[in-house]
Design a protein around this motif. Sequence first.
Motif, PDB file in Angstrom:
ATOM      1  N   ILE A  36      80.329  19.301   0.046  1.00 21.49           N
ATOM      2  CA  ILE A  36      80.817  19.536   1.397  1.00 21.49           C
ATOM      3  C   ILE A  36      80.123  18.622   2.400  1.00 21.49           C
ATOM      4  N   ARG A  37      78.810  18.444   2.268  1.00 22.71           N
ATOM      5  CA  ARG A  37      78.095  17.580   3.215  1.00 22.71           C
ATOM      6  C   ARG A  37      78.619  16.152   3.163  1.00 22.71           C
ATOM      7  N   LEU A  38      78.861  15.657   1.957  1.00 26.56           N
ATOM      8  CA  LEU A  38      79.406  14.308   1.820  1.00 26.56           C
ATOM      9  C   LEU A  38      80.792  14.218   2.437  1.00 26.56           C
ATOM     10  N   ALA A  63      83.765  20.502 -14.251  1.00 25.13           N
ATOM     11  CA  ALA A  63      82.902  20.601 -13.073  1.00 25.13           C
ATOM     12  C   ALA A  63      83.097  19.459 -12.087  1.00 25.13           C
ATOM     13  N   ASP A  64      83.336  18.243 -12.594  1.00 24.75           N
ATOM     14  CA  ASP A  64      83.471  17.102 -11.680  1.00 24.75           C
ATOM     15  C   ASP A  64      84.751  17.167 -10.846  1.00 24.75           C
ATOM     16  N   HIS A  65      85.581  18.167 -11.099  1.00 22.15           N
ATOM     17  CA  HIS A  65      86.804  18.353 -10.307  1.00 22.15           C
ATOM     18  C   HIS A  65      86.790  19.642  -9.490  1.00 22.15           C
ATOM     19  N   VAL A  66      85.893  20.587  -9.834  1.00 23.94           N
ATOM     20  CA  VAL A  66      85.969  21.911  -9.175  1.00 23.94           C
ATOM     21  C   VAL A  66      84.634  22.435  -8.663  1.00 23.94           C
ATOM     22  N   LEU A  72      84.558  24.763  -0.430  1.00 21.85           N
ATOM     23  CA  LEU A  72      85.575  24.188   0.456  1.00 21.85           C
ATOM     24  C   LEU A  72      86.567  25.256   0.894  1.00 21.85           C
ATOM     25  N   CYS A  73      86.944  26.108  -0.041  1.00 18.39           N
ATOM     26  CA  CYS A  73      87.859  27.209   0.266  1.00 18.39           C
ATOM     27  C   CYS A  73      87.238  28.146   1.297  1.00 18.39           C
ATOM     28  N   VAL A  80      93.972  27.887  -2.644  1.00 15.65           N
ATOM     29  CA  VAL A  80      93.736  27.028  -3.802  1.00 15.65           C
ATOM     30  C   VAL A  80      94.885  27.208  -4.789  1.00 15.65           C
ATOM     31  N   TYR A  81      95.598  26.115  -5.047  1.00 16.45           N
ATOM     32  CA  TYR A  81      96.757  26.128  -5.944  1.00 16.45           C
ATOM     33  C   TYR A  81      96.350  25.577  -7.314  1.00 16.45           C
ATOM     34  N   ALA A  82      96.571  26.375  -8.365  1.00 16.15           N
ATOM     35  CA  ALA A  82      96.261  25.962  -9.735  1.00 16.15           C
ATOM     36  C   ALA A  82      97.030  26.862 -10.682  1.00 16.15           C
ATOM     37  N   THR A  83      97.089  26.470 -11.939  1.00 14.23           N
ATOM     38  CA  THR A  83      97.690  27.352 -12.936  1.00 14.23           C
ATOM     39  C   THR A  83      96.770  28.549 -13.167  1.00 14.23           C
TER      40      THR A  83
END
Length: 276
Positions: A36-38, A63-66, A72-73, A80-83
């Motif tokens: 978030i800071r970045l 992890a590198d995607h979520v 953030l949410c 958050v949209y996902a299967t």
Amino acid sequence: MNETLRYISFGSGSSGNCSLLWTSTDALFIDAGVGIRLLKKYFAEYGVSLPHFCSILVTHDHADHVKCVGALCHDHSLPVYATAAVHHGIDRNYCVGRKVPAAYRRYLSYGQTEEVGAFRVTPFRVPHDSTDNVGFQIMWNNVCFVIITDAGCVTEEMAEHIRQANYLVIEANHDIEMLDNGPYPRILKERIKSDTGHLSNTACAQAVLQNATPKLRHVWLCHLSQENNHPVLAQKTMEATLRNNGIIVGIDFKLDVLRRRGVTGVYYLDPANEAI
């Protein structure tokens, strides 16, 4: 001035993946693997401000995607949209410190188009060794944006979406020779090269070559390996493959490589007006 669709990548690789597709009124984050800071720092540097309507799309639960999706949410009250499988994977992922509250979860199904603000979002299957993995076709007005990351191979379903794209983000993870001769243990090399691993530069180039249409305007190569690839090598592999078959980068469409860490500028997506 007519409304414009814009795209920015905040990072694309094993250190963190996150990008934003937005207009003056609507926005979509695609994955949330950057802190978030970045993100706030990048927003300030590039003059990005979130419009009133904003959501998060998640491709898969690695992890590198979520790792920052919950934060953030929470911080911006974003759905958050996902299967269902990806949501379940996020719940089980210990790298996600703040989970997505039930009230903010939205569920996607393969092949079913959802109206997400001004966008029409269609998820499709992408083979990868995560709990589940999707690519996204995102329509805004007559602009078709497609993103495919962390893909072990290219299926016919994926190829069909590439053929529909005006703008395409696609994985070029590794150079096969660099991977074979690199420091990774054999089991990891085999995992990367498997049909549920990652696309090589060569496989990525073939996917674009075989499925690019005259309406394709811009391609971005994403999720490059730090150890087994190089941006210049990925770009040259794509350019040479296409040139040998009569497609000239810079004339037929633009090509850029997304940075593993950091921002790769703001792109304006308008196939009617974008100059090659």
